[in-house]
Design a protein around this motif. Sequence first.
Motif, PDB file in Angstrom:
ATOM      1  N   HIS A  59      53.930  28.686  42.632  1.00 20.58           N
ATOM      2  CA  HIS A  59      53.837  28.446  41.190  1.00 20.58           C
ATOM      3  C   HIS A  59      53.183  29.695  40.609  1.00 20.58           C
ATOM      4  O   HIS A  59      52.003  29.916  40.815  1.00 20.58           O
ATOM      5  N   ASP A  60      53.986  30.527  39.961  1.00 23.01           N
ATOM      6  CA  ASP A  60      53.520  31.829  39.469  1.00 23.01           C
ATOM      7  C   ASP A  60      52.980  32.682  40.606  1.00 23.01           C
ATOM      8  O   ASP A  60      52.034  33.436  40.438  1.00 23.01           O
ATOM      9  N   GLY A  61      53.564  32.557  41.765  1.00 21.58           N
ATOM     10  CA  GLY A  61      53.138  33.261  42.969  1.00 21.58           C
ATOM     11  C   GLY A  61      52.955  32.247  44.086  1.00 21.58           C
ATOM     12  O   GLY A  61      52.943  31.038  43.859  1.00 21.58           O
ATOM     13  N   ILE A  62      52.799  32.732  45.285  1.00 21.70           N
ATOM     14  CA  ILE A  62      52.654  31.833  46.434  1.00 21.70           C
ATOM     15  C   ILE A  62      51.329  31.083  46.347  1.00 21.70           C
ATOM     16  O   ILE A  62      50.278  31.690  46.130  1.00 21.70           O
ATOM     17  N   ILE A  63      51.419  29.773  46.539  1.00 21.61           N
ATOM     18  CA  ILE A  63      50.219  28.942  46.664  1.00 21.61           C
ATOM     19  C   ILE A  63      49.829  28.903  48.139  1.00 21.61           C
ATOM     20  O   ILE A  63      48.733  29.299  48.510  1.00 21.61           O
ATOM     21  N   CYS A  64      50.773  28.406  48.965  1.00 19.34           N
ATOM     22  CA  CYS A  64      50.475  28.262  50.385  1.00 19.34           C
ATOM     23  C   CYS A  64      51.754  28.152  51.194  1.00 19.34           C
ATOM     24  O   CYS A  64      52.838  27.973  50.644  1.00 19.34           O
ATOM     25  N   THR A  65      51.582  28.255  52.498  1.00 22.17           N
ATOM     26  CA  THR A  65      52.673  28.074  53.444  1.00 22.17           C
ATOM     27  C   THR A  65      52.318  26.899  54.348  1.00 22.17           C
ATOM     28  O   THR A  65      51.150  26.519  54.459  1.00 22.17           O
ATOM     29  N   GLY A  66      53.328  26.367  55.023  1.00 21.91           N
ATOM     30  CA  GLY A  66      53.107  25.292  55.977  1.00 21.91           C
ATOM     31  C   GLY A  66      53.774  25.622  57.293  1.00 21.91           C
ATOM     32  O   GLY A  66      54.964  25.410  57.451  1.00 21.91           O
ATOM     33  N   GLU A  67      53.012  26.148  58.203  1.00 21.88           N
ATOM     34  CA  GLU A  67      53.552  26.565  59.491  1.00 21.88           C
ATOM     35  C   GLU A  67      53.244  25.508  60.551  1.00 21.88           C
ATOM     36  O   GLU A  67      52.180  24.897  60.516  1.00 21.88           O
ATOM     37  N   THR A  68      54.164  25.331  61.480  1.00 19.82           N
ATOM     38  CA  THR A  68      53.943  24.372  62.554  1.00 19.82           C
ATOM     39  C   THR A  68      53.987  25.096  63.890  1.00 19.82           C
ATOM     40  O   THR A  68      54.865  25.908  64.154  1.00 19.82           O
ATOM     41  N   TYR A  69      53.001  24.796  64.706  1.00 17.01           N
ATOM     42  CA  TYR A  69      52.898  25.349  66.051  1.00 17.01           C
ATOM     43  C   TYR A  69      52.787  24.189  67.033  1.00 17.01           C
ATOM     44  O   TYR A  69      52.726  23.018  66.621  1.00 17.01           O
ATOM     45  N   LYS A  70      52.723  24.472  68.291  1.00 16.24           N
ATOM     46  CA  LYS A  70      52.686  23.423  69.306  1.00 16.24           C
ATOM     47  C   LYS A  70      51.521  22.454  69.100  1.00 16.24           C
ATOM     48  O   LYS A  70      51.687  21.236  69.206  1.00 16.24           O
ATOM     49  N   ASN A  71      50.345  22.986  68.796  1.00 19.36           N
ATOM     50  CA  ASN A  71      49.143  22.155  68.721  1.00 19.36           C
ATOM     51  C   ASN A  71      48.495  22.103  67.351  1.00 19.36           C
ATOM     52  O   ASN A  71      47.390  21.571  67.227  1.00 19.36           O
ATOM     53  N   VAL A  72      49.150  22.669  66.327  1.00 18.06           N
ATOM     54  CA  VAL A  72      48.501  22.728  65.020  1.00 18.06           C
ATOM     55  C   VAL A  72      49.542  22.832  63.909  1.00 18.06           C
ATOM     56  O   VAL A  72      50.617  23.408  64.105  1.00 18.06           O
ATOM     57  N   VAL A  73      49.199  22.251  62.785  1.00 15.60           N
ATOM     58  CA  VAL A  73      49.929  22.508  61.543  1.00 15.60           C
ATOM     59  C   VAL A  73      48.981  23.344  60.707  1.00 15.60           C
ATOM     60  O   VAL A  73      47.835  22.949  60.458  1.00 15.60           O
ATOM     61  N   LYS A  74      49.436  24.514  60.305  1.00 17.77           N
ATOM     62  CA  LYS A  74      48.587  25.474  59.600  1.00 17.77           C
ATOM     63  C   LYS A  74      49.045  25.595  58.160  1.00 17.77           C
ATOM     64  O   LYS A  74      50.194  25.905  57.885  1.00 17.77           O
ATOM     65  N   MET A  75      48.121  25.368  57.265  1.00 14.86           N
ATOM     66  CA  MET A  75      48.370  25.502  55.830  1.00 14.86           C
ATOM     67  C   MET A  75      47.604  26.748  55.380  1.00 14.86           C
ATOM     68  O   MET A  75      46.376  26.739  55.321  1.00 14.86           O
ATOM     69  N   THR A  76      48.351  27.817  55.083  1.00 12.73           N
ATOM     70  CA  THR A  76      47.725  29.093  54.735  1.00 12.73           C
ATOM     71  C   THR A  76      47.840  29.327  53.236  1.00 12.73           C
ATOM     72  O   THR A  76      48.938  29.322  52.683  1.00 12.73           O
ATOM     73  N   PHE A  77      46.698  29.545  52.602  1.00 10.46           N
ATOM     74  CA  PHE A  77      46.653  29.832  51.175  1.00 10.46           C
ATOM     75  C   PHE A  77      46.665  31.339  50.982  1.00 10.46           C
ATOM     76  O   PHE A  77      45.813  32.056  51.509  1.00 10.46           O
ATOM     77  N   ALA A  78      47.654  31.831  50.216  1.00 11.84           N
ATOM     78  CA  ALA A  78      47.873  33.267  50.050  1.00 11.84           C
ATOM     79  C   ALA A  78      46.651  33.984  49.482  1.00 11.84           C
ATOM     80  O   ALA A  78      46.354  35.105  49.882  1.00 11.84           O
ATOM     81  N   LYS A  79      45.951  33.348  48.570  1.00 16.08           N
ATOM     82  CA  LYS A  79      44.765  33.955  47.956  1.00 16.08           C
ATOM     83  C   LYS A  79      43.530  33.105  48.228  1.00 16.08           C
ATOM     84  O   LYS A  79      42.619  33.003  47.403  1.00 16.08           O
ATOM     85  N   GLY A  80      43.499  32.510  49.390  1.00 16.74           N
ATOM     86  CA  GLY A  80      42.430  31.581  49.744  1.00 16.74           C
ATOM     87  C   GLY A  80      41.035  32.169  49.690  1.00 16.74           C
ATOM     88  O   GLY A  80      40.078  31.469  49.360  1.00 16.74           O
ATOM     89  N   PHE A  90      38.766  25.047  54.535  1.00 18.43           N
ATOM     90  CA  PHE A  90      39.231  26.226  55.276  1.00 18.43           C
ATOM     91  C   PHE A  90      38.488  26.308  56.604  1.00 18.43           C
ATOM     92  O   PHE A  90      37.259  26.314  56.646  1.00 18.43           O
ATOM     93  N   ASN A  91      39.248  26.363  57.675  1.00 16.60           N
ATOM     94  CA  ASN A  91      38.645  26.442  59.007  1.00 16.60           C
ATOM     95  C   ASN A  91      39.323  27.495  59.889  1.00 16.60           C
ATOM     96  O   ASN A  91      39.081  27.571  61.076  1.00 16.60           O
ATOM     97  N   ALA A  92      40.206  28.308  59.275  1.00 19.55           N
ATOM     98  CA  ALA A  92      40.922  29.333  60.025  1.00 19.55           C
ATOM     99  C   ALA A  92      41.162  30.538  59.124  1.00 19.55           C
ATOM    100  O   ALA A  92      41.121  30.424  57.905  1.00 19.55           O
ATOM    101  N   SER A  93      41.421  31.685  59.730  1.00 28.75           N
ATOM    102  CA  SER A  93      41.689  32.931  58.994  1.00 28.75           C
ATOM    103  C   SER A  93      40.541  33.260  58.049  1.00 28.75           C
ATOM    104  O   SER A  93      40.742  33.721  56.932  1.00 28.75           O
ATOM    105  N   LEU A  94      39.330  33.035  58.488  1.00 32.00           N
ATOM    106  CA  LEU A  94      38.155  33.226  57.636  1.00 32.00           C
ATOM    107  C   LEU A  94      37.680  34.669  57.578  1.00 32.00           C
ATOM    108  O   LEU A  94      36.875  35.013  56.724  1.00 32.00           O
TER     109      LEU A  94
END
Length: 132
Positions: A59-80, A90-94
Amino acid sequence: MTKTTSPDSRSASRLIDARIRELGDWRGEKLARLRALIREADPKVVEEWKWRGVPVWSHDGIICTGETYKNVVKMTFAKGASLDDPARLFNASLEGNTRRAIDLHEGETIDEQALKALIRAAVALNKSKRRR
């Protein structure tokens, strides 16, 4: 509801539907729930499909992505890194200067109200940057 005025966004929504069905396990259920929360938080969200199969919500740029891996679903916020996270979702990519992510494992729940607030904050940030 998801904005589907262009063929690309309709196609992306169908691809995301297919990914959820294809996963067929807790990861599909989690991705579907996150998608529903994103849509509730921002009814004007646009769904996209990028980078060879990553669901993206914008919405007016990327909000987030939803990636799926074997043991995790990762929601990455572009400007988090620019967002306040009082609920400490937030518990990853800190360590980075831009993105922040939420890793969700099987059986974990998320504070849905806090997540919707984070999504709305990401949209507001995108809108403020666009106005400049």
